[in-house]
Design an enzyme around this catalytic site. Structure first.
Site, short mmCIF file in Angstrom:
data_model
loop_
_atom_site.label_atom_id
_atom_site.label_comp_id
_atom_site.label_asym_id
_atom_site.label_seq_id
_atom_site.Cartn_x
_atom_site.Cartn_y
_atom_site.Cartn_z
N THR A 24 0.76 -1.63 -0.04
CA THR A 24 -0.20 0.27 0.16
C THR A 24 0.71 1.45 -0.27
OG1 THR A 24 -1.47 0.41 0.83
CG2 THR A 24 -0.69 -0.17 2.85
N LYS B 212 3.69 1.58 -4.20
CA LYS B 212 3.23 1.15 -4.85
C LYS B 212 4.22 1.07 -6.24
CE LYS B 212 -1.50 0.99 -4.06
NZ LYS B 212 -2.89 0.44 -4.14
N ASP C 26 -6.63 -3.39 -7.89
CA ASP C 26 -6.77 -2.15 -7.55
C ASP C 26 -7.91 -2.50 -8.34
OD1 ASP C 26 -6.28 -1.97 -5.19
OD2 ASP C 26 -4.82 -0.37 -5.59
P1 NAP Z 1 -2.45 8.75 -4.51
O1 NAP Z 1 -1.46 7.82 -5.76
O2 NAP Z 1 -1.82 9.93 -3.09
O3 NAP Z 1 -3.61 9.96 -5.50
C1 NAP Z 1 -4.13 10.90 -5.18
C2 NAP Z 1 -4.90 11.18 -5.80
O4 NAP Z 1 -5.59 12.64 -4.91
C3 NAP Z 1 -4.55 12.72 -6.93
O5 NAP Z 1 -4.73 12.64 -7.83
C4 NAP Z 1 -4.65 13.71 -5.88
O6 NAP Z 1 -4.42 15.18 -6.75
C5 NAP Z 1 -5.78 13.93 -5.37
N1 NAP Z 1 -6.06 15.03 -4.25
C6 NAP Z 1 -5.68 14.61 -3.08
N2 NAP Z 1 -6.35 15.40 -2.49
C7 NAP Z 1 -7.06 15.56 -2.76
C8 NAP Z 1 -7.85 16.98 -2.86
N3 NAP Z 1 -7.42 18.16 -1.52
N4 NAP Z 1 -8.75 17.72 -3.31
C9 NAP Z 1 -8.98 17.55 -4.79
N5 NAP Z 1 -8.03 16.01 -4.93
C10 NAP Z 1 -7.57 15.74 -4.17
O7 NAP Z 1 -3.35 7.96 -3.66
P2 NAP Z 1 -4.32 6.61 -4.45
O8 NAP Z 1 -3.30 5.72 -3.32
O9 NAP Z 1 -4.42 6.79 -5.46
O10 NAP Z 1 -5.77 6.80 -3.33
C11 NAP Z 1 -6.53 7.81 -3.44
C12 NAP Z 1 -7.49 7.17 -2.98
O11 NAP Z 1 -8.30 5.82 -2.92
C13 NAP Z 1 -7.16 7.67 -0.93
O12 NAP Z 1 -8.25 7.66 -0.17
C14 NAP Z 1 -7.09 5.40 -0.71
O13 NAP Z 1 -7.41 4.98 0.66
C15 NAP Z 1 -8.30 5.05 -1.51
N6 NAP Z 1 -8.16 3.58 -1.83
C16 NAP Z 1 -8.95 2.46 -1.49
C17 NAP Z 1 -8.65 1.69 -1.81
C18 NAP Z 1 -9.83 0.61 -1.43
O14 NAP Z 1 -9.22 -0.37 -0.63
N7 NAP Z 1 -10.85 0.48 -0.86
C19 NAP Z 1 -7.41 1.28 -2.61
C20 NAP Z 1 -7.00 2.11 -2.96
C21 NAP Z 1 -7.17 3.30 -2.42
P3 NAP Z 1 -3.73 16.07 -7.86
O15 NAP Z 1 -2.85 14.77 -8.82
O16 NAP Z 1 -3.84 17.71 -7.85
O17 NAP Z 1 -2.04 16.20 -6.28
#
Ligand code: NAP
Length: 341
Positions: free
Chosen positions: A82, A86, A122
């Protein structure tokens, strides 16, 4: 004999278990103490009667290489990966699945006679969960909010599942272009209000946990790059103070309505402000617990070869994918997995 000591609340293994022969797997991330994965995987191993154990390893950024080399040397069977590891996990693998090569990220490692095999589940986990609830993306208009690892996995999976189109909306437009390049014939970068015309919206940013968009009044005209957490006043439907805006990257969930499915990959809280608003507006909503369960199920199948005990896994995490109250919980979006014994 139970492998757990009843006197210690069932959480402490007996002196006879784990044994020298117990297979070990785990999750690496930073932070990882909040993770539900140990509960999910250990429940599955126990239900399957497997002599396997699953632990959480907090590995700071920059230490992944040493951690994975150590895990391989110690004979661990596999690792869930996680944030923030990744991308690095995909780089250090010696064999990569097609999805891992496309995304440049992995959420699963398997140690296989000297090889480090990387998978990304995912996207498949999301599709499993959507189909479990009766939604087939084939031929449908889909939108994804975000362009990080989870969003990119969703974009690729929806495109490969035959979506008519996938519109990516992100705070930072360059990241959205990168996501769209995963399947350029189907995916395009869109404006927030393009998501009004979709069948499915996947909210794939962490912003839904804490609010994240421009003020409600300006949302329809909002452009990528403006999103900031916005304090709100008043009470939400649960009677709590509504402290944050549900708007994410300029997308107002109040735009959605009947006939639309809105999935928030966040599952803690079970009903994010984004989902609560979409549900109020009449959309069908679903949180990210199903993705978590289904990607774990695929890991169990990969590592052990056994059919994952989905019923036990759903029960362990509460099965609350459909955080809409008892009346809706009896409806079509409860999920087949949640109903299995
Ligand atoms: P990540 O790689 O850090 O990507 C974050 C994304 O969110 C980027 O596109 C970022 O935009 C955007 N973002 C962050 N803060 C923001 C805000 N305040 N307003 C608007 N956009 C914002 O994270 P990730 O791994 O993709 O995970 C994203 C979410 O999915 C997390 O909450 C994670 O816990 C969840 N998730 C859940 C599962 C599950 O099993 N259910 C699995 C994986 C992930 P920018 O490009 O502009 O920075």
């Amino acid at each position: 004999m139970s492998q757990f000591d009843e006197k210690a609340g069932g959480a402490r293994p007996t002196a006879a278990w784990p044994r020298a022969t117990t297979a070990v797997a785990g999750v690496i991330g930073f932070p990882v103490r909040h993770s539900l994965s140990p509960l999910l995987h250990n429940t599955a191993f126990a239900a399957l009667g497997l002599d396997w154990s699953y632990l959480a390893f907090e590995v700071p950024p920059g230490s992944l290489d040493r951690a994975v080399a150590g895990a391989a040397a110690l004979g661990l069977r596999g690792l869930s990966v996680t944030m923030p590891h990744k991308d690095a996990a995909a780089r250090l693998a010696t064999r990569r699945s097609r999805q891992v090569r496309a995304l440049g990220a992995a959420n699963t490692l398997r140690f296989d006679e000297g090889a480090i095999v990387a998978e990304s589940y995912d996207g498949d986990g999301l599709l499993d969960d959507l189909r479990d609830g009766g939604f087939d993306p084939a031929g449908r208009r889909c939108g994804v909010i975000g362009a990080g690892g989870a969003a990119r996995a969703a974009v690729l999976a929806l495109a490969e599942a035959g979506a008519y189109e996938v519109v990516v909306v992100n705070r930072t437009v360059t990241a959205a272009w990168r996501a769209a390049a995963l399947a350029p014939t189907v995916v395009r970068v869109g404006r927030p209000d393009d998501l009004r015309r979709t069948d499915l919206v996947v909210q794939a940013t962490p912003a839904a946990m804490a609010g994240g968009g421009p003020p409600r009044e300006t949302a329809p005209a909002a452009q990528a790059g403006q999103a900031q957490p916005v304090p709100r006043e008043g009470k939400d439907e649960e009677g709590r103070d509504a402290e944050v805006s549900p708007i994410v990257a300029g997308v107002d969930p109040a735009w959605f309505g009947a006939g639309q499915l809105v999935v928030d990959l966040v599952y803690d809280p079970a009903l994010s402000p984004f989902l609560a608003e979409a549900r109020r507006a009449g959309a069908t909503v679903r949180n990210g617990l199903g993705l978590l369960v289904y990607q774990a199920a695929r890991q169990i199948k990969l590592w052990t070869g056994a059919e994952p005990p989905l019923g036990a896994m759903w029960a362990a995490v509460g099965g609350n994918v459909w955080p809409a109250g008892p009346e809706e919980a009896a409806g079509p979006w409860t999920g087949k997995g949640a109903r299995q014994a």
